[in-house]
Scaffold this motif. Sequence first.
Motif, PDB file in Angstrom:
ATOM      1  N   ARG A   1     -13.234  -1.822 -26.018  1.00  0.00           N
ATOM      2  CA  ARG A   1     -14.107  -1.314 -27.084  1.00  0.00           C
ATOM      3  C   ARG A   1     -14.786   0.005 -26.704  1.00  0.00           C
ATOM      4  N   GLN A   2     -14.043   0.852 -25.981  1.00  0.00           N
ATOM      5  CA  GLN A   2     -14.632   2.144 -25.584  1.00  0.00           C
ATOM      6  C   GLN A   2     -14.849   3.063 -26.778  1.00  0.00           C
TER       7      GLN A   2
ATOM      8  N   GLY B   1     -16.267   3.052 -30.515  1.00  0.00           N
ATOM      9  CA  GLY B   1     -17.028   2.120 -31.350  1.00  0.00           C
ATOM     10  C   GLY B   1     -18.435   2.590 -31.628  1.00  0.00           C
TER      11      GLY B   1
ATOM     12  N   TYR C   1     -14.343  -6.822 -43.836  1.00  0.00           N
ATOM     13  CA  TYR C   1     -15.353  -6.801 -42.778  1.00  0.00           C
ATOM     14  C   TYR C   1     -16.712  -6.668 -43.433  1.00  0.00           C
TER      15      TYR C   1
ATOM     16  N   TRP D   1     -10.433 -16.063 -27.221  1.00  0.00           N
ATOM     17  CA  TRP D   1     -10.965 -17.434 -27.344  1.00  0.00           C
ATOM     18  C   TRP D   1     -10.113 -18.443 -26.599  1.00  0.00           C
TER      19      TRP D   1
HETATM   20  O1  CP3 Z   1     -11.902   0.611 -28.340  1.00  0.00           O
HETATM   21  C1  CP3 Z   1     -11.143  -0.378 -28.398  1.00  0.00           C
HETATM   22  O2  CP3 Z   1     -11.190  -1.324 -27.603  1.00  0.00           O
HETATM   23  C2  CP3 Z   1     -10.045  -0.353 -29.463  1.00  0.00           C
HETATM   24  C3  CP3 Z   1     -10.342  -0.941 -30.710  1.00  0.00           C
HETATM   25  C4  CP3 Z   1     -10.562  -2.429 -30.897  1.00  0.00           C
HETATM   26  C5  CP3 Z   1     -11.414  -2.949 -31.916  1.00  0.00           C
HETATM   27  N1  CP3 Z   1     -11.267  -4.300 -31.935  1.00  0.00           N
HETATM   28  C6  CP3 Z   1     -12.227  -2.131 -32.802  1.00  0.00           C
HETATM   29  C7  CP3 Z   1     -13.288  -2.764 -33.612  1.00  0.00           C
HETATM   30  C8  CP3 Z   1      -9.960  -3.532 -30.250  1.00  0.00           C
HETATM   31  C9  CP3 Z   1      -9.020  -3.549 -29.057  1.00  0.00           C
HETATM   32  C10 CP3 Z   1     -10.414  -4.704 -30.933  1.00  0.00           C
HETATM   33  C11 CP3 Z   1      -9.984  -6.059 -30.572  1.00  0.00           C
HETATM   34  C12 CP3 Z   1     -10.612  -7.208 -31.250  1.00  0.00           C
HETATM   35  N2  CP3 Z   1     -11.006  -7.324 -32.556  1.00  0.00           N
HETATM   36  C13 CP3 Z   1     -10.820  -8.456 -30.627  1.00  0.00           C
HETATM   37  C14 CP3 Z   1     -10.430  -8.801 -29.200  1.00  0.00           C
HETATM   38  C15 CP3 Z   1     -11.426  -8.317 -28.219  1.00  0.00           C
HETATM   39  C16 CP3 Z   1     -12.745  -9.025 -28.296  1.00  0.00           C
HETATM   40  O3  CP3 Z   1     -13.727  -8.312 -28.602  1.00  0.00           O
HETATM   41  O4  CP3 Z   1     -12.801 -10.205 -28.011  1.00  0.00           O
HETATM   42  C17 CP3 Z   1     -11.405  -9.313 -31.588  1.00  0.00           C
HETATM   43  C18 CP3 Z   1     -11.819 -10.755 -31.359  1.00  0.00           C
HETATM   44  C19 CP3 Z   1     -11.508  -8.583 -32.801  1.00  0.00           C
HETATM   45  C20 CP3 Z   1     -11.994  -9.093 -34.121  1.00  0.00           C
HETATM   46  C21 CP3 Z   1     -13.141  -8.336 -34.601  1.00  0.00           C
HETATM   47  N3  CP3 Z   1     -13.084  -7.044 -35.071  1.00  0.00           N
HETATM   48  C22 CP3 Z   1     -14.494  -8.766 -34.673  1.00  0.00           C
HETATM   49  C23 CP3 Z   1     -14.992 -10.117 -34.229  1.00  0.00           C
HETATM   50  C24 CP3 Z   1     -15.222  -7.701 -35.191  1.00  0.00           C
HETATM   51  C25 CP3 Z   1     -16.677  -7.684 -35.551  1.00  0.00           C
HETATM   52  C26 CP3 Z   1     -17.533  -7.569 -34.338  1.00  0.00           C
HETATM   53  C27 CP3 Z   1     -18.385  -6.343 -34.425  1.00  0.00           C
HETATM   54  O5  CP3 Z   1     -18.627  -5.742 -33.371  1.00  0.00           O
HETATM   55  O6  CP3 Z   1     -18.835  -6.020 -35.542  1.00  0.00           O
HETATM   56  C28 CP3 Z   1     -14.337  -6.620 -35.409  1.00  0.00           C
HETATM   57  C29 CP3 Z   1     -14.677  -5.275 -35.920  1.00  0.00           C
HETATM   58  C30 CP3 Z   1     -14.396  -4.135 -35.004  1.00  0.00           C
HETATM   59  N4  CP3 Z   1     -13.230  -3.947 -34.302  1.00  0.00           N
HETATM   60  C31 CP3 Z   1     -15.256  -3.024 -34.772  1.00  0.00           C
HETATM   61  C32 CP3 Z   1     -14.563  -2.157 -33.902  1.00  0.00           C
HETATM   62  C33 CP3 Z   1     -15.013  -0.814 -33.406  1.00  0.00           C
HETATM   63  C34 CP3 Z   1     -16.614  -2.806 -35.414  1.00  0.00           C
HETATM   64  C35 CP3 Z   1     -16.401  -2.422 -36.848  1.00  0.00           C
HETATM   65  C36 CP3 Z   1     -17.300  -1.320 -37.357  1.00  0.00           C
HETATM   66  O7  CP3 Z   1     -17.166  -0.154 -36.945  1.00  0.00           O
HETATM   67  O8  CP3 Z   1     -18.106  -1.640 -38.229  1.00  0.00           O
END
Ligand code: CP3
Length: 345
Positions: free
Chosen positions: A24-25, A27, A88, A206
């Motif tokens: 998540r670098q 974000g 979302y 998970w």
């Molecule tokens: O920078 C990176 O790592 C690349 C991008 C990336 C995102 N999600 C962007 C994202 C990656 C590799 C993921 C993987 C992901 N997504 C996982 C596996 C890793 C983990 O965190 O366990 C999971 C379970 C998801 C599902 C998911 N997507 C959730 C639960 C959420 C909401 C959580 C939150 O922080 O709001 C997302 C949304 C999401 N995916 C965001 C980002 C940057 C936030 C959305 C926004 O900008 O509003």
Amino acid sequence: MTSKPFLRALNGERLPSPPFWLMRQAGRYLPEYRAVRAEAGSFLDLCYNPALAAEVTLQPIRRFGMDAAILFSDILVVPHALGQPLRYVEGEGPKLDAVTSAGDVSRLKDDRLHEVLAPVYETVRRVRAALPDEVALIGFAGAPWTVASYMVEGGGSRDFAAVKRFAYQDPVGFGALIDLLVTATVGYLAAQVEAGAEALQLFDSWAGVLPESAFARWSIAPTRRIVRGLRQRGVTVPIIGFPKGAGALYERYATETEVTAIGLDTSVPLGWAVDRLQSRMPVQGNLDPVMLMAGGEALEAEAKAIIEGLSGGPHIFNLGHGVLQHTPPEHVGLLADLIRGANPA
Ligand code: CP3
């Protein structure tokens, strides 16, 4: 042959200071991400917009000089491309129309998978073309168990009761969902590699909620099928498995899935990781994301302990889970300097 430090470590080399990237670098902790996100509209619009998705993939590399970029997308674009409605909700995370029976599973279709995901492949091509020579590009997907958990629960979950009940009561029906995800994920990851991804990570976020027998059946077995499926298609890039929370089951995962390297969550003890995991394959991890958010002496001491503790074999520095939203970007800069300056004996 490669000179990219991240790929050398995945190839089993022990480097003087570990290459690094952070889950998540890209974000919300970065103001430049928030600006692009606002421009894109919804989060899914951002994932499917190659110009903007490529831009946010590159933002952390420009600012901090990580050794690898990770494609900006989400693990849930796969169920979305299989026809499951997804949105979302601000502050609540992903919401899906829950798939809870064999009948629901039979309505999912993979015939439009590559059509829906084509913008993701285009993002990969653009990022690859724009990256500095020494920086590698990581593609990714969710592992079937983790993706299925969102599909069946209809979003995040506290106890995973719905997805576990489906798996335990109707393993054949649930198995059909896992089979669909295995096939779709092999095709999706192979297409990312064809577009320019140089390594792959499977996020099984998970995995840690399953007892051993279910872990073997729903985390290890589908992961091995994906690895073998990719190898059968001629995909040779390294594959990192990340079975978050797997505890002592990390060892079975490492020996049975055929992944190239393993991502350690924050709870894995370093000494145990050295003996049981790093002796077999490169390891990645595992700083507590809250230490990065908190900063100060605790961050410095812990980062040094991880670098030192894993310095005897191939190691890629990372967090044990994703960067948290309220992390000060300056802390990431300090961590980057510390890792690059590290010189363990
Ligand atoms: O920078 C990176 O790592 C690349 C991008 C990336 C995102 N999600 C962007 C994202 C990656 C590799 C993921 C993987 C992901 N997504 C996982 C596996 C890793 C983990 O965190 O366990 C999971 C379970 C998801 C599902 C998911 N997507 C959730 C639960 C959420 C909401 C959580 C939150 O922080 O709001 C997302 C949304 C999401 N995916 C965001 C980002 C940057 C936030 C959305 C926004 O900008 O509003």
